[in-house]
Design an enzyme around this catalytic site. Structure first.
Site, PDB file in Angstrom:
ATOM      1  N   HIS A 111       1.041  -1.217   0.063  1.00 12.76           N
ATOM      2  CA  HIS A 111       0.016   0.083   0.136  1.00 12.76           C
ATOM      3  C   HIS A 111       0.860   1.298  -0.040  1.00 12.76           C
ATOM      4  O   HIS A 111       1.547   1.508   0.923  1.00 12.76           O
ATOM      5  CB  HIS A 111      -0.965   0.044   1.365  1.00 12.76           C
ATOM      6  CG  HIS A 111      -1.862   1.113   1.404  1.00 12.76           C
ATOM      7  ND1 HIS A 111      -1.866   1.893   2.376  1.00 12.76           N
ATOM      8  CD2 HIS A 111      -2.863   1.673   0.299  1.00 12.76           C
ATOM      9  CE1 HIS A 111      -2.910   3.077   2.207  1.00 12.76           C
ATOM     10  NE2 HIS A 111      -3.207   2.841   1.250  1.00 12.76           N
ATOM     11  N   ARG A 112       0.809   1.973  -1.212  1.00  6.78           N
ATOM     12  CA  ARG A 112       1.581   3.137  -1.299  1.00  6.78           C
ATOM     13  C   ARG A 112       3.081   2.671  -0.969  1.00  6.78           C
ATOM     14  O   ARG A 112       3.986   3.363  -0.613  1.00  6.78           O
ATOM     15  CB  ARG A 112       1.145   4.472  -0.315  1.00  6.78           C
ATOM     16  CG  ARG A 112      -0.341   4.686  -0.473  1.00  6.78           C
ATOM     17  CD  ARG A 112      -0.465   5.685   0.572  1.00  6.78           C
ATOM     18  NE  ARG A 112      -1.883   5.603   0.924  1.00  6.78           N
ATOM     19  CZ  ARG A 112      -2.517   6.707   1.832  1.00  6.78           C
ATOM     20  NH1 ARG A 112      -1.765   7.093   2.704  1.00  6.78           N
ATOM     21  NH2 ARG A 112      -3.855   6.370   2.044  1.00  6.78           N
ATOM     22  N   HIS A 137      -0.824  11.006  -2.621  1.00  7.87           N
ATOM     23  CA  HIS A 137      -1.845  10.444  -2.140  1.00  7.87           C
ATOM     24  C   HIS A 137      -2.981  11.897  -1.844  1.00  7.87           C
ATOM     25  O   HIS A 137      -4.124  11.798  -2.369  1.00  7.87           O
ATOM     26  CB  HIS A 137      -1.960   9.884  -0.851  1.00  7.87           C
ATOM     27  CG  HIS A 137      -3.365   9.445  -0.252  1.00  7.87           C
ATOM     28  ND1 HIS A 137      -4.189  10.307   0.549  1.00  7.87           N
ATOM     29  CD2 HIS A 137      -4.061   8.412  -0.543  1.00  7.87           C
ATOM     30  CE1 HIS A 137      -5.140   9.623   0.795  1.00  7.87           C
ATOM     31  NE2 HIS A 137      -5.232   8.235   0.297  1.00  7.87           N
ATOM     32  N   GLU A 182      -4.190   4.243  -8.439  1.00 13.20           N
ATOM     33  CA  GLU A 182      -5.403   4.730  -7.857  1.00 13.20           C
ATOM     34  C   GLU A 182      -5.529   6.215  -8.375  1.00 13.20           C
ATOM     35  O   GLU A 182      -4.577   6.961  -8.006  1.00 13.20           O
ATOM     36  CB  GLU A 182      -5.496   4.823  -6.436  1.00 13.20           C
ATOM     37  CG  GLU A 182      -6.781   5.359  -5.845  1.00 13.20           C
ATOM     38  CD  GLU A 182      -6.982   5.498  -4.248  1.00 13.20           C
ATOM     39  OE1 GLU A 182      -7.701   6.294  -3.949  1.00 13.20           O
ATOM     40  OE2 GLU A 182      -6.103   4.684  -3.917  1.00 13.20           O
ATOM     41  N   ASP A 204       0.115  -1.903   4.551  1.00 16.87           N
ATOM     42  CA  ASP A 204       1.201  -1.470   4.586  1.00 16.87           C
ATOM     43  C   ASP A 204       2.513  -1.936   5.001  1.00 16.87           C
ATOM     44  O   ASP A 204       3.603  -1.622   4.947  1.00 16.87           O
ATOM     45  CB  ASP A 204       1.046  -0.141   5.812  1.00 16.87           C
ATOM     46  CG  ASP A 204      -0.234   0.683   5.645  1.00 16.87           C
ATOM     47  OD1 ASP A 204      -0.402   1.082   4.549  1.00 16.87           O
ATOM     48  OD2 ASP A 204      -0.637   1.198   6.511  1.00 16.87           O
ATOM     49  N   GLU A 255       0.566  -0.585  -4.720  1.00 19.77           N
ATOM     50  CA  GLU A 255      -0.450   0.149  -4.978  1.00 19.77           C
ATOM     51  C   GLU A 255       0.085   1.686  -4.870  1.00 19.77           C
ATOM     52  O   GLU A 255       0.667   1.800  -4.007  1.00 19.77           O
ATOM     53  CB  GLU A 255      -1.503  -0.143  -3.955  1.00 19.77           C
ATOM     54  CG  GLU A 255      -2.783   0.697  -3.922  1.00 19.77           C
ATOM     55  CD  GLU A 255      -2.817   2.024  -3.414  1.00 19.77           C
ATOM     56  OE1 GLU A 255      -3.878   2.798  -3.298  1.00 19.77           O
ATOM     57  OE2 GLU A 255      -2.074   2.264  -2.547  1.00 19.77           O
ATOM     58  N   ASP A 282      -1.042   6.253  -5.569  1.00 21.09           N
ATOM     59  CA  ASP A 282      -1.882   7.198  -5.865  1.00 21.09           C
ATOM     60  C   ASP A 282      -1.449   8.266  -6.984  1.00 21.09           C
ATOM     61  O   ASP A 282      -0.153   8.783  -7.003  1.00 21.09           O
ATOM     62  CB  ASP A 282      -2.084   7.960  -4.767  1.00 21.09           C
ATOM     63  CG  ASP A 282      -2.817   6.814  -3.678  1.00 21.09           C
ATOM     64  OD1 ASP A 282      -3.700   6.326  -3.778  1.00 21.09           O
ATOM     65  OD2 ASP A 282      -1.879   6.670  -2.693  1.00 21.09           O
ATOM     66  N   LYS A 334      -6.466   9.917  -8.005  1.00 19.70           N
ATOM     67  CA  LYS A 334      -7.169  10.817  -6.871  1.00 19.70           C
ATOM     68  C   LYS A 334      -7.611  11.901  -7.724  1.00 19.70           C
ATOM     69  O   LYS A 334      -6.997  12.946  -7.831  1.00 19.70           O
ATOM     70  CB  LYS A 334      -5.984  11.117  -6.020  1.00 19.70           C
ATOM     71  CG  LYS A 334      -5.282   9.759  -5.238  1.00 19.70           C
ATOM     72  CD  LYS A 334      -6.208   8.985  -4.594  1.00 19.70           C
ATOM     73  CE  LYS A 334      -6.658   9.553  -3.271  1.00 19.70           C
ATOM     74  NZ  LYS A 334      -7.300   8.682  -2.462  1.00 19.70           N
TER      75      LYS A 334
END
Length: 243
Positions: free
Chosen positions: A7-8, A49, A109, A229, A34, A36, A111
């Protein structure tokens, strides 16, 4: 096998959405990343993000009001663990040049809140296509207009709606918008829903799963991926569970 998406990047151990976090995810053998994306003032696709740089950098202001040069001057590691990491805000192009050298999958993703302006999606898709990475990319967003647009202009790239509250029969909704997967908050996907969704040919990738009890539940349910994470801890847990 349930994949592990960082995640990120490896956000639990490195500054989120930075090359160091992405490289750490690769080092610990995550299956995917993943991240953003937003647009800078000068129209470049950057990886960050929040709407502003305030939370994650030593700067202030909206991403849309800052040029790439201004964004690059900030330390994206300034707010992480007392600023022990020095890191830049990456361009999507920079990330993908590195990503091409790996075997990872990437969930990008969008945003954006707009239902009329699709500049972010259009530019992101163009970058992905220029690098011939269509088969290794997933587009997701809480803005479902965004992923419907992405499907319409790039039907060979997988899309997945993000959502935090429960959706009735999410496999029907996913098929209606031509998505191949759903990315629900882990609290919004009980076991029965996971099984039913997968039986209808829709993948399930819950976010953001950091708790061992939830790892156990979701691994045992054979979800398609978890977004976490802590990719290294999740990978070790998966190995202990299935070996």
């Amino acid at each position: 096998m349930t994949y592990i998406f960082a995640h990120r990047g490896s956000t639990g151990t490195h500054p989120e959405n930075t090359m160091s976090a992405f490289q750490e995810a690769a080092r610990v053998k995550a299956d995917g990343i993943e991240l953003d994306v937003r647009l800078s003032k000068d129209g470049e696709v950057v990886i960050i993000h929040d709407e502003t740089v305030d939370r994650t950098t030593d700067g202030k202001g909206y991403v849309k009001d800052l040029t790439v040069k201004e964004l690059k001057s900030l330390n994206a590691g300034a707010k992480f663990k007392g600023g022990i990491h020095q890191a830049e805000i990456p361009l999507l192009k920079e990330f993908l040049e590195w990503f091409k050298t790996t075997n990872l999958v990437c969930n990008i993703e969008f945003k954006t809140r707009s239902i009329k302006n699709y500049d972010l999606e259009r530019k992101t898709i163009a970058i992905v296509k220029d690098m011939h990475l269509d088969d290794r990319i997933i587009f997701s967003s809480f803005n479902h207009f965004s992923i419907v647009y992405a499907y319409r202009v790039a039907q060979n790239i997988e899309t997945a709606p993000l959502y935090s509250e429960s959706i009735f029969n999410p496999w029907i909704y996913a098929k209606a918008i031509r998505a191949k997967a759903i990315h629900p908050n882990f609290r919004s996907c009980p076991n029965e829903l996971i099984v039913k969704t997968q039986k209808h040919g829709i993948k399930v990738r819950p976010y953001t799963v950091n708790d061992k009890k939830e790892w156990l539940r979701l691994f045992n349910c054979r979800v398609d991926a978890i977004i976490t994470d802590y990719p290294e801890k999740a990978r070790d847990f998966r190995e202990q569970l299935f070996t």
